[in-house]
Write a protein that holds these residues in place. Structure first.
Motif, PDB file in Angstrom:
ATOM      1  N   THR A 130       0.783  -1.163   0.009  1.00  0.00           N
ATOM      2  CA  THR A 130      -0.124   0.065   0.011  1.00  0.00           C
ATOM      3  C   THR A 130       1.044   1.229  -0.034  1.00  0.00           C
ATOM      4  O   THR A 130       0.394   2.355  -0.746  1.00  0.00           O
ATOM      5  N   LEU A 131       1.970   1.290   0.827  1.00  0.00           N
ATOM      6  CA  LEU A 131       3.112   2.196   0.938  1.00  0.00           C
ATOM      7  C   LEU A 131       3.515   2.571  -0.555  1.00  0.00           C
ATOM      8  O   LEU A 131       3.759   3.713  -1.060  1.00  0.00           O
ATOM      9  N   ILE A 132       3.958   1.360  -1.360  1.00  0.00           N
ATOM     10  CA  ILE A 132       4.502   1.604  -2.565  1.00  0.00           C
ATOM     11  C   ILE A 132       3.438   2.189  -3.521  1.00  0.00           C
ATOM     12  O   ILE A 132       3.913   2.924  -4.392  1.00  0.00           O
ATOM     13  N   VAL A 133       2.307   1.671  -3.690  1.00  0.00           N
ATOM     14  CA  VAL A 133       1.362   2.228  -4.372  1.00  0.00           C
ATOM     15  C   VAL A 133       1.093   3.978  -4.270  1.00  0.00           C
ATOM     16  O   VAL A 133       0.989   4.659  -5.138  1.00  0.00           O
ATOM     17  N   ALA A 134       1.068   4.113  -2.833  1.00  0.00           N
ATOM     18  CA  ALA A 134       1.120   5.576  -2.431  1.00  0.00           C
ATOM     19  C   ALA A 134       2.190   6.357  -2.824  1.00  0.00           C
ATOM     20  O   ALA A 134       1.904   7.475  -3.471  1.00  0.00           O
ATOM     21  N   THR A 135       3.280   5.817  -2.959  1.00  0.00           N
ATOM     22  CA  THR A 135       4.755   6.243  -3.182  1.00  0.00           C
ATOM     23  C   THR A 135       4.664   6.748  -4.716  1.00  0.00           C
ATOM     24  O   THR A 135       4.914   7.700  -5.087  1.00  0.00           O
ATOM     25  N   LEU A 136       4.138   5.754  -5.500  1.00  0.00           N
ATOM     26  CA  LEU A 136       4.278   5.933  -6.991  1.00  0.00           C
ATOM     27  C   LEU A 136       3.132   6.980  -7.550  1.00  0.00           C
ATOM     28  O   LEU A 136       3.281   7.174  -8.639  1.00  0.00           O
ATOM     29  N   MET A 137       2.330   7.394  -6.658  1.00  0.00           N
ATOM     30  CA  MET A 137       1.200   8.309  -7.125  1.00  0.00           C
ATOM     31  C   MET A 137       1.408   9.558  -6.345  1.00  0.00           C
ATOM     32  O   MET A 137       2.052   9.760  -5.685  1.00  0.00           O
ATOM     33  N   GLY A 140      -2.478  12.656  -2.222  1.00  0.00           N
ATOM     34  CA  GLY A 140      -3.845  13.321  -2.146  1.00  0.00           C
ATOM     35  C   GLY A 140      -4.624  12.397  -1.727  1.00  0.00           C
ATOM     36  O   GLY A 140      -4.572  11.011  -1.528  1.00  0.00           O
ATOM     37  N   MET A 141      -6.130  12.837  -1.848  1.00  0.00           N
ATOM     38  CA  MET A 141      -7.039  12.095  -1.496  1.00  0.00           C
ATOM     39  C   MET A 141      -7.358  10.938  -2.188  1.00  0.00           C
ATOM     40  O   MET A 141      -7.717   9.793  -1.809  1.00  0.00           O
ATOM     41  N   TRP A 142      -7.559  11.072  -3.356  1.00  0.00           N
ATOM     42  CA  TRP A 142      -7.666   9.918  -4.298  1.00  0.00           C
ATOM     43  C   TRP A 142      -6.560   8.752  -4.358  1.00  0.00           C
ATOM     44  O   TRP A 142      -6.631   7.526  -4.714  1.00  0.00           O
ATOM     45  N   THR A 143      -5.395   9.205  -4.142  1.00  0.00           N
ATOM     46  CA  THR A 143      -4.188   8.386  -4.066  1.00  0.00           C
ATOM     47  C   THR A 143      -4.588   7.454  -2.862  1.00  0.00           C
ATOM     48  O   THR A 143      -4.173   6.044  -2.722  1.00  0.00           O
ATOM     49  N   VAL A 144      -4.868   8.119  -1.804  1.00  0.00           N
ATOM     50  CA  VAL A 144      -5.165   7.325  -0.548  1.00  0.00           C
ATOM     51  C   VAL A 144      -6.389   6.085  -0.706  1.00  0.00           C
ATOM     52  O   VAL A 144      -6.287   4.997  -0.431  1.00  0.00           O
ATOM     53  N   LEU A 148      -5.631   2.320  -0.707  1.00  0.00           N
ATOM     54  CA  LEU A 148      -6.577   1.250   0.101  1.00  0.00           C
ATOM     55  C   LEU A 148      -7.373   0.354  -0.611  1.00  0.00           C
ATOM     56  O   LEU A 148      -7.774  -0.758  -0.242  1.00  0.00           O
ATOM     57  N   THR A 149      -8.172   0.517  -1.715  1.00  0.00           N
ATOM     58  CA  THR A 149      -8.731  -0.209  -2.346  1.00  0.00           C
ATOM     59  C   THR A 149      -8.110  -1.447  -3.235  1.00  0.00           C
ATOM     60  O   THR A 149      -8.485  -2.406  -3.085  1.00  0.00           O
ATOM     61  N   VAL A 150      -6.906  -1.215  -3.847  1.00  0.00           N
ATOM     62  CA  VAL A 150      -6.043  -2.158  -4.356  1.00  0.00           C
ATOM     63  C   VAL A 150      -5.911  -3.550  -3.747  1.00  0.00           C
ATOM     64  O   VAL A 150      -6.043  -4.446  -4.170  1.00  0.00           O
ATOM     65  N   PHE A 151      -5.383  -3.325  -2.347  1.00  0.00           N
ATOM     66  CA  PHE A 151      -5.432  -4.487  -1.465  1.00  0.00           C
ATOM     67  C   PHE A 151      -6.357  -4.882  -0.442  1.00  0.00           C
ATOM     68  O   PHE A 151      -6.321  -5.699   0.157  1.00  0.00           O
TER      69      PHE A 151
END
Length: 282
Positions: A130-137, A140-144, A148-151
Motif C-alpha cells: 500500500t505504501l508503494i502504491v501511494a509512493t508511486l502516485m 492526495g485524497m484519491w491516491t489514498v 486502500l482499494t487495491v489490496f
C-alpha cells in the motif's frame, strides 16, 4: 408480529458499547457535515504570531506550529478522513462482493484461479505494498483511496465466496435455476440478499481500518497534503516540535479523534455481528 429489522434493532440496542459507538460515530459524521457552520475559525488561516498556543477560550484546542486553530482543523479534517474511509470501503465492498460472488457461484476452475489470486495478495505484506502504491502516485485524497482499494477487497471476497458456497446448493437456488433464471439474476436477487449481514459487518469494520490507514499514510506524508487538513497530517506537524511534551495538545487532540472514530466503528461492527446473527439469543 415483530419484523426482522425490529428484532435486529432490539438485539443491537442491548449492546451498550455498540449503541455508544453508534452515537459517537453519528456525532462525528454530523460534525464533519456541519464543519463550515460550527468551526470557530477559517481552517486555512495561518498566523505565525499565534503558533503553538495552549488551549484557551479563543482556541479551545490550542493552535499548531503554523498558528492554525486545531479545533477548526479537526472539524474539517473529519470531512476528509471520514470521506476517504467511507469511499474506500464502498470500493472494496463492491469489488470484493462481485469477485467473491463470481468465484463462489461458478466454482471449479474459475474458483480455483480466482482464489489463488486472492491467496497471492493476502500472502504479501499488504501495508508495505500500500505504501508503494501511494509512493508511486501524487499524494492526495484519491491516491489514498486507490491505495486502500487495491489490496483492501480480498477479505470481503473470501467471506462472500465462502457464504455463497454454502448458499448456492439451497433448494430455492435450484428452483431458480430450474425456472431458467440467468446466473446474474440468481446471484443478485437470490444469493447476495441472503448474506447481507456478513457484508454489512465487514464493511463497517473496513471503515475503522481505513481511518487508521489514511491517518498513517497522511502522517508519513504519502496521503492528504497540507493545507488540506486530515487527522493524520495534523499529527505530522507535531514532529517538527523540539519537544512534544511541551505542546502535547497538538498531537493529543487529533489522535483522540482518530481513537474515538476507530473504537466507535469497531463497537458498531461488533454489535451488528451479534444483532445480525440469527442464532443470537441476547
Amino acid at each position: 408480529m415483530e419484523t426482522r429489522s425490529a428484532a435486529i434493532w432490539k438485539r443491537f440496542r442491548k449492546n451498550k458499547l455498540a449503541v455508544a459507538g453508534l452515537i459517537i460515530f453519528a456525532l462525528l459524521v454530523l460534525m464533519a457535515i456541519m464543519a463550515p457552520w460550527i468551526s470557530p475559525h477559517d481552517p486555512e488561516v495561518f498566523d505565525i504570531m499565534e503558533s503553538n498556543l495552549p488551549p484557551s477560550a479563543l482556541h479551545p484546542f490550542g493552535t499548531d506550529s503554523y498558528g492554525a486553530d486545531i479545533l477548526t482543523r479537526i472539524f474539517y479534517g473529519a470531512r476528509v478522513s471520514l470521506s476517504v474511509a467511507i469511499i474506500a470501503m464502498t470500493f472494496t465492498v463492491t469489488i470484493g462482493v462481485l469477485y467473491g460472488a463470481i468465484s463462489g457461484y461458478f466454482g471449479g476452475l474459475v474458483d480455483n484461479i480466482m482464489m489463488r489470486i486472492v491467496d497471492a495478495i493476502q500472502s504479501t505484506p499488504t501495508f508495505f505494498f500500500t505504501l508503494i502504491v501511494a509512493t508511486l502516485m501524487v499524494p492526495g485524497m484519491w491516491t489514498v483511496i486507490i491505495a486502500l482499494t487495491v489490496f483492501g477487497w480480498t477479505r470481503m471476497a473470501r467471506i462472500v465466496r465462502g457464504e455463497i458456497l454454502s448458499l448456492k446448493e439451497r433448494d430455492y437456488i435450484e428452483a431458480a435455476r430450474a425456472s431458467g433464471e440467468s446466473n446474474a439474476s440468481i446471484i443478485f436477487y437470490h444469493v447476495l440478499p441472503n448474506m447481507i449481514g456478513p457484508i454489512i459487518v465487514i464493511a463497517t469494520l473496513d471503515v475503522a481500518g481505513n481511518i487508521l490507514a489514511e491517518s498513517t499514510l497522511s502522517f508519513l506524508g504519502l496521503g492528504i497534503q497540507p493545507p488540506t487538513p486530515s487527522w493524520g497530517n495534523m499529527l505530522t506537524s507535531a514532529q517538527d516540535l523540539p519537544t512534544i511534551m511541551d505542546y502535547a495538545w497538538i498531537a493529543v487532540f487529533p489522535g483522540l479523534f482518530i481513537v474515538l472514530a476507530v473504537l466507535s466503528v469497531n463497537f458498531i461492527g461488533d454489535g451488528l455481528r451479534d444483532a445480525l446473527d440469527p442464532r443470537s439469543k441476547k
